[in-house]
Design a protein around this motif. Structure first.
Motif, short mmCIF file in Angstrom:
data_model
loop_
_atom_site.label_atom_id
_atom_site.label_comp_id
_atom_site.label_asym_id
_atom_site.label_seq_id
_atom_site.Cartn_x
_atom_site.Cartn_y
_atom_site.Cartn_z
N UNK A 144 20.44 33.93 46.43
CA UNK A 144 21.60 33.59 47.27
C UNK A 144 22.17 32.21 46.93
N UNK A 145 21.28 31.24 46.63
CA UNK A 145 21.77 29.90 46.29
C UNK A 145 22.57 29.96 44.98
N UNK A 146 22.05 30.73 44.02
CA UNK A 146 22.70 30.72 42.71
C UNK A 146 24.04 31.46 42.71
N UNK A 147 24.19 32.49 43.57
CA UNK A 147 25.49 33.20 43.55
C UNK A 147 26.56 32.44 44.34
N UNK A 148 26.13 31.49 45.19
CA UNK A 148 27.09 30.82 46.06
C UNK A 148 28.17 30.09 45.28
N UNK A 149 27.84 29.55 44.12
CA UNK A 149 28.83 28.80 43.34
C UNK A 149 29.14 29.52 42.02
N UNK A 150 28.14 30.21 41.47
CA UNK A 150 28.37 30.89 40.19
C UNK A 150 29.44 31.98 40.32
N UNK A 151 29.49 32.66 41.48
CA UNK A 151 30.47 33.74 41.65
C UNK A 151 31.90 33.21 41.66
N UNK A 152 32.21 32.21 42.51
CA UNK A 152 33.58 31.66 42.43
C UNK A 152 33.89 31.10 41.04
N UNK A 153 32.88 30.49 40.41
CA UNK A 153 33.10 29.91 39.07
C UNK A 153 33.43 31.00 38.06
N UNK A 154 32.74 32.14 38.18
CA UNK A 154 32.96 33.24 37.24
C UNK A 154 34.38 33.81 37.39
N UNK A 155 34.85 33.86 38.64
CA UNK A 155 36.21 34.36 38.88
C UNK A 155 37.23 33.42 38.23
N UNK A 156 36.96 32.12 38.31
CA UNK A 156 37.91 31.16 37.73
C UNK A 156 37.87 31.19 36.20
N UNK A 157 36.68 31.07 35.61
CA UNK A 157 36.63 30.89 34.15
C UNK A 157 36.78 32.20 33.37
N UNK A 158 36.37 33.32 33.98
CA UNK A 158 36.45 34.59 33.25
C UNK A 158 37.40 35.60 33.88
N UNK A 159 37.88 35.30 35.09
CA UNK A 159 38.69 36.27 35.81
C UNK A 159 37.87 37.52 36.12
N UNK A 160 36.56 37.32 36.33
CA UNK A 160 35.66 38.47 36.51
C UNK A 160 35.60 38.89 37.97
N UNK A 161 36.40 39.90 38.31
CA UNK A 161 36.39 40.43 39.68
C UNK A 161 35.39 41.59 39.72
N UNK A 177 43.97 31.40 35.21
CA UNK A 177 45.09 32.10 35.84
C UNK A 177 45.21 31.69 37.31
N UNK A 178 46.40 31.97 37.87
CA UNK A 178 46.62 31.66 39.29
C UNK A 178 45.69 32.51 40.17
N UNK A 179 45.44 33.77 39.72
CA UNK A 179 44.52 34.63 40.48
C UNK A 179 43.11 34.02 40.48
N UNK A 180 42.75 33.41 39.34
CA UNK A 180 41.46 32.76 39.22
C UNK A 180 41.31 31.61 40.22
N UNK A 181 42.38 30.80 40.33
CA UNK A 181 42.34 29.66 41.26
C UNK A 181 42.24 30.14 42.71
N UNK A 182 43.04 31.20 43.02
CA UNK A 182 43.00 31.73 44.39
C UNK A 182 41.60 32.30 44.68
N UNK A 183 41.07 33.04 43.70
CA UNK A 183 39.72 33.61 43.84
C UNK A 183 38.69 32.51 44.06
N UNK A 184 38.83 31.43 43.32
CA UNK A 184 37.89 30.30 43.46
C UNK A 184 37.89 29.77 44.89
N UNK A 185 39.11 29.52 45.41
CA UNK A 185 39.21 28.93 46.75
C UNK A 185 38.62 29.88 47.80
N UNK A 186 39.00 31.15 47.71
CA UNK A 186 38.53 32.12 48.72
C UNK A 186 37.02 32.28 48.64
N UNK A 187 36.51 32.46 47.42
CA UNK A 187 35.07 32.71 47.28
C UNK A 187 34.24 31.45 47.51
#
Lengths: 262, 264
Positions: free
Chosen positions: A211-228, A142-152
């Protein structure tokens, strides 16, 4: 503020000139950077060759996470990692003096001076992988997913920057520990995996990896699952907190810097 | 006696920087611990394979950590950057030892120290989580595994020496070194054991020298190879060692004519 914008523009110009002068070095670095980028993809494909899912992430999500790792870590390496690479040398040989006497913020000049252009090729490669993979697997975001990815991703990079600066600041006391940066490159690899991997284990020894693992997994989760979910606030809070803490730590460490032969 | 003194001096130098060696050891350790963690979750959703359980995976990655620390040489940048490009080779040329063996002596203390960290860790882990570590108890297999490990080190060392010698011709070979390192990681079983890969990739891996540097020493210690298979592995290692040493001689003889001490 405008002074720093002008300074950063000058640094960009300086780095472009550097790139044009040392073309062979650029080509060589591009080969190795692209090689490691491709390796990240091969790595996760090999790990998931017989696996359907791990820690609640499907194979497709794990591969997408690995591709996003190529992109986000490429951006991080472009802006910062070469500066941290030389920390040990400039501290050990007293070259940090030349940065400290400049009439600008010492942290800014020490950590953003050099740009690593070959990593832009890695970012492009990652985007190319992402396009191919999403299309061939019929994945739609979704577009929200892409925006979330960039911001996070911004906060993820901020967190990585703070963590790297924290560890590299220790070099002021242990300048001969030249391989600390190599170690950081390895810990960065943690970001290729789901954060649930650390959480499920509940082992406090490994919590320094979280901290290392959430740095990329969190934006990825927002993109692939829309998990806010709560991870977003955790990432934003942690990156802000670490940024301030490492800033304070850097200022404190400089008081203990005794120049060359210390 | 003189040779022993030289070796002892190198040991002193390496032990003086033991914290650096510890950090070098942490790098493969962390990588492999993370892989064990990954498999602890992934194996629940993986097609069942008696060869690949949480026990074999834990043993495999612990042994891989030791193999990375003890058998994996990193001499190439030293040879290329310092010796050839910055002219340090001059001081080796005037010594009454072949260059290959001097570098070998320099490398050994690093491998022994970092390998010792690995063995200590394995012993500690075995004490607390003994059931997760499954190593053969057959002394004959352990003996041949040791021989395979020694040849494995010679193979990685010679590959890396040959890479370093390429600096006689190329000013900046870093990209090439990195590509070889990536190939080595994949085909030596650095990500997953080679028997989990598709058949075609397995065949390629068994032909290339890389699988004989880590994968085969590890599965030999795990007791996954019969005696005749151990002999096959040793034979293949000797073939590759012969080829690599032959290549080393050619590179050295041709390269040394191009060496100009400074400003290579």
């Amino acid at each position: 503020m405008m002074k720093y914008v002008r300074l950063y523009r000058a640094l960009f110009r300086f780095n472009i000139q550097n790139l044009i002068v040392y073309r062979a070095h650029f080509i060589n670095s591009t080969i190795s950077t692209v090689g490691w980028g491709v390796f990240q993809y091969v790595w996760i494909e090999l790990l998931t060759i017989r696996t359907k899912s791990a820690f609640g992430w499907s194979k497709q999500e794990l591969v997408t996470l690995a591709i996003l790792y190529i992109i986000i870590i490429g951006i991080f390496h472009f802006f910062f990692s070469r500066n941290f690479d030389r920390f040990s040398r400039i501290i050990d040989k007293g070259e940090l003096d030349f940065l400290l006497i400049k009439p600008v913020d010492s942290q800014l000049i020490a950590t953003t001076h050099i740009h690593n252009y070959p990593n832009l090729i890695r970012v492009i490669l990652g985007v190319f992988f992402l396009m191919i993979y999403t299309r061939s697997n019929n994945l739609f975001f979704t577009i929200q997913g892409w925006i979330g990815l960039v911001v996070l991703a911004f906060f993820g990079i901020m967190l990585l920057y703070s963590l790297w600066l924290f560890y590299c600041t220790l070099l002021i006391w242990f300048p001969r520990l030249t391989n600390v940066v190599e170690f950081l490159y390895t810990i960065n690899g943690m970001a290729r995996y789901p954060a649930e991997m650390i959480r499920e284990l509940r082992n406090f020894v490994l919590f320094f990896l979280l901290p290392f693992s959430i740095s990329i997994a969190t934006p990825a989760k927002v993109l692939v699952r829309g998990a806010w979910d709560g991870d977003i606030l955790f990432l934003i809070g942690l990156s802000g907190m670490f940024f301030i803490l490492t800033r304070v730590f850097w200022k404190y460490a400089l008081q203990h810097y005794t120049s060359a032969s210390s | 006696m003189g040779l022993l003194n030289i070796i002892s001096l190198h040991f002193q130098q390496v032990f003086h920087h033991r914290l650096r060696s510890l950090v070098w050891f942490f790098i493969p350790l962390l990588n492999n611990l993370v892989l064990i963690l990954f498999w602890s979750g992934a194996l629940k959703n993986t097609i069942a394979d008696p060869n690949w359980t949480i026990y074999t995976a834990t043993t495999y990655y612990f042994l891989l950590t030791i193999a990375n620390a003890m058998l994996s040489s990193h001499i190439e940048e030293d040879v290329a950057n310092y010796d050839i490009q910055q002219g340090e080779l001059v001081r080796y040329l005037i010594r009454p030892f072949p260059y290959y063996w001097i570098k070998f002596i320099e490398e050994i203390p690093y491998r022994i120290l970092q390998g010792s960290y690995g063995i200590i860790l394995l012993i500690f882990f075995s004490l607390f989580f003994g059931t997760y570590i499954r190593i053969t108890a057959n002394p004959l297999i352990l003996f041949f595994s040791f021989i395979i490990a020694v040849f494995a080190f010679f193979i990685t060392f010679t590959i890396k020496m040959n890479l370093g010698l390429s600096a006689f011709w190329f000013k900046d070979s870093r990209g090439f070194f990195e590509l070889v390192t990536i190939t080595l990681i994949i085909f030596s079983g650095g990500v997953v054991p080679l028997y989990l890969l598709p058949q075609a990739v397995q065949i390629i891996s068994y032909i290339l020298p890389f699988s004989y540097t880590a994968f085969f020493p590890i599965i030999a210690v795990q007791g996954k190879l019969q005696i005749f298979q151990l002999f096959q592995v040793i034979a293949m290692q000797l073939v590759w060692l012969g080829i690599l040493i032959g290549l080393n001689r050619v590179l050295w003889k041709k390269g040394i004519k191009k060496f100009t001490a400074i400003g290579q």
